[in-house]
Write an enzyme that holds these catalytic residues in place. Structure first.
Site, mmCIF file in Angstrom:
data_model
loop_
_atom_site.group_PDB
_atom_site.id
_atom_site.type_symbol
_atom_site.label_atom_id
_atom_site.label_comp_id
_atom_site.label_asym_id
_atom_site.label_seq_id
_atom_site.Cartn_x
_atom_site.Cartn_y
_atom_site.Cartn_z
ATOM 1 N N GLU A 163 0.840 -1.188 0.000
ATOM 2 C CA GLU A 163 0.000 0.000 0.000
ATOM 3 C C GLU A 163 0.880 1.245 0.000
ATOM 4 O OE1 GLU A 163 -4.170 -1.094 2.275
ATOM 5 O OE2 GLU A 163 -2.610 -0.038 3.392
ATOM 6 N N CYS A 164 0.668 2.122 -0.957
ATOM 7 C CA CYS A 164 1.353 3.407 -1.029
ATOM 8 C C CYS A 164 2.874 3.226 -0.947
ATOM 9 C CB CYS A 164 0.823 4.348 0.036
ATOM 10 S SG CYS A 164 1.199 6.085 -0.288
ATOM 11 N N GLY A 165 3.490 3.509 0.201
ATOM 12 C CA GLY A 165 4.923 3.310 0.313
ATOM 13 C C GLY A 165 5.337 1.873 0.059
ATOM 14 N N THR A 188 -1.333 -0.853 -4.420
ATOM 15 C CA THR A 188 -2.243 0.274 -4.592
ATOM 16 C C THR A 188 -1.643 1.514 -3.949
ATOM 17 O OG1 THR A 188 -3.421 -0.018 -2.495
ATOM 18 C CG2 THR A 188 -4.229 -1.284 -4.393
#
Length: 434
Positions: free
Chosen positions: A325-327, A425
């Site tokens: 997720e993200c990072g 994501t």
């Protein structure tokens, strides 16, 4: 449910985090079991809340959560003596299009829980006019309980007298007046506050906030004014995406929502933490590796050199799922360019290349409809979450994972991606739509 209150403000930067942390610690020092909450999407403040009072803090989100999940999260307070919630942004700030049970404002959280609002008001640069601001907030929603105000950044005794005169005329209770003290400001970086684990002396800082509030705030009146009475229904917080989940947890990867992790554990899943920054590989017996968000851009060089972590991640992805997720998504990609323009090789499980050299804010709620399955969720499932980062996508050659839109239904280009067993994501998952 125990009684509670929500600490809010007209805008971000008014001092509500400092007040919330001081209240949590002061009431805990007085022997109360205090249950903290955060209204809206935020993964930094809850860690500070836990450090303040020793209980896990949970997010209550009227846009992303249906009534069943909202109630199940609220039920984490059962057995506590008092709830103290911290709002997000300004009290009435939300989105334009209604979500699962609301627009995402802190006022909706307070109303749903029956909590009165304690308004933290930055009175710098004004005197009696501050009462007009506070009165507007108290009268804007007549059905919302309003406890009173804490005046913040008071310049002098004369300044305090003038502000109090205005509040008295408006019929508003002043529950505290905090003198201006620059050292009470928490350190920040580009996503807001630094993480709790990074604070050089967090416990002493929070103890200082509590002592400051004891000297300048009527804690007894706040405790007496706490209200509630809604019936929370215990229920499932989240379904686990696998039985044995290897979860990255360190200063680079720490943005995992407490209600998700607690839901996984309650359903019998085993969470196996490991530290990529310490060059630890994920547990070889894990069914799934989950890399949450965080600040990999600040540690990109160390991550690129963490060969045991990278090799273990790649070995796992050959046969079993990996999700970021993200990072975490960026770390699964091919490359990450830091703010100085230096390119760092990442795991290469996805083709994603991202850059912080030219920063641009991506912020807001997200609704994602999966075009392909991801761990714990089948293709076609609709998910609710939020996005908050400054990275720019340079390359995203893999198949999109989802159709993603903002809170008002406008499509966003950050669709996530999938390659083999790896998925990722940019949005942080909060809930699956019921």
């Amino acid at each position: 449910m125990p009684p509670g209150l929500l600490v809010s403000a007209p805008a971000s930067g008014s001092g509500k985090t400092t007040v919330a942390l001081g209240l949590l610690r002061a009431f805990a020092e007085d022997g109360l079991a205090v249950q903290p909450f955060k209204s809206g999407p935020d993964y930094i403040d809850p860690a500070f809340h836990r450090a303040a009072c020793g209980r896990a803090s949970y997010n209550l989100d009227s846009w992303a959560m249906g009534e069943g999940l909202f109630s199940a999260v609220a039920a984490t307070a059962l057995g506590a003596d008092l709830c103290v919630a911290e709002g997000s942004m300004g009290l009435y700030d939300g989105v334009a299009t209604q979500g699962l049970s609301g627009f995402g404002s802190s006022a909706e959280t307070a109303r749903a829980m029956g909590w009165p609002v304690l308004l933290v008001l930055d009175v710098g640069g004004q005197a009696q006019s501050a009462a007009a601001v506070a009165l507007g907030f108290a009268a804007y929603a007549p059905d919302l309980r309003f406890m009173g105000v804490i005046l913040n950044r008071v310049a002098s005794p004369r300044h305090e007298r003038l502000v109090r005169l205005g509040m008295e005329r408006a019929g508003l209770a002043v529950l505290g007046a905090l003198p201006r003290r620059g050292e009470l400001k928490l350190p920040e970086r580009h996503l807001g506050l630094i993480q709790a684990v990074e604070h050089p002396d967090l416990d002493a800082a929070i103890a200082g906030y509590a002592a400051f509030l004891r000297a300048h705030v009527d804690l007894a009146a706040i405790r007496t004014g706490a209200q509630g009475g809604v019936r929370a229904r215990p229920g499932a917080l989240a379904r686990p995406p696998a039985q044995r989940v290897a979860l990255a947890q360190d200063e680079a990867f720490s943005f995992a929502y407490p209600h998700l992790l607690e839901g996984w554990r309650a359903a019998g899943a085993e969470i196996l933490p490991f530290s990529p920054l310490a060059d630890e590989p994920p547990d070889a017996g894990a069914d799934l590796v989950w890399l949450p968000g965080g600040y990999p851009e600040l540690h990109a060089g160390r991550l690129a050199q963490a060969s045991r972590f990278m090799n273990g991640l790649r070995a796992h992805a050959r046969t079993r799922p990996v999700h970021g997720e993200c990072g975490g998504y960026m770390a699964l990609g091919a490359a990450l360019i830091d703010a100085g323009g230096v390119r760092h090789q990442m795991a290469g499980l996805l083709g994603l290349a991202t850059s912080y050299e030219a920063r641009r804010l991506h912020l807001g709620y997200r609704r994602a409809t999966l075009e392909q399955a991801m761990p714990g969720h089948a293709a076609g499932t609709a998910l609710r979450g939020h996005e908050f980062h400054y990275s720019t996508i340079l390359e995203q050659p893999d198949a999109p994972l989802a159709r993603v839109a903002d809170a008002d239904g406008a499509p966003t280009p950050e669709t996530g991606s999938r390659r083999g067993h790896a998925t990722g994501t940019f949005f942080h998952l909060i809930a699956e739509e019921p």
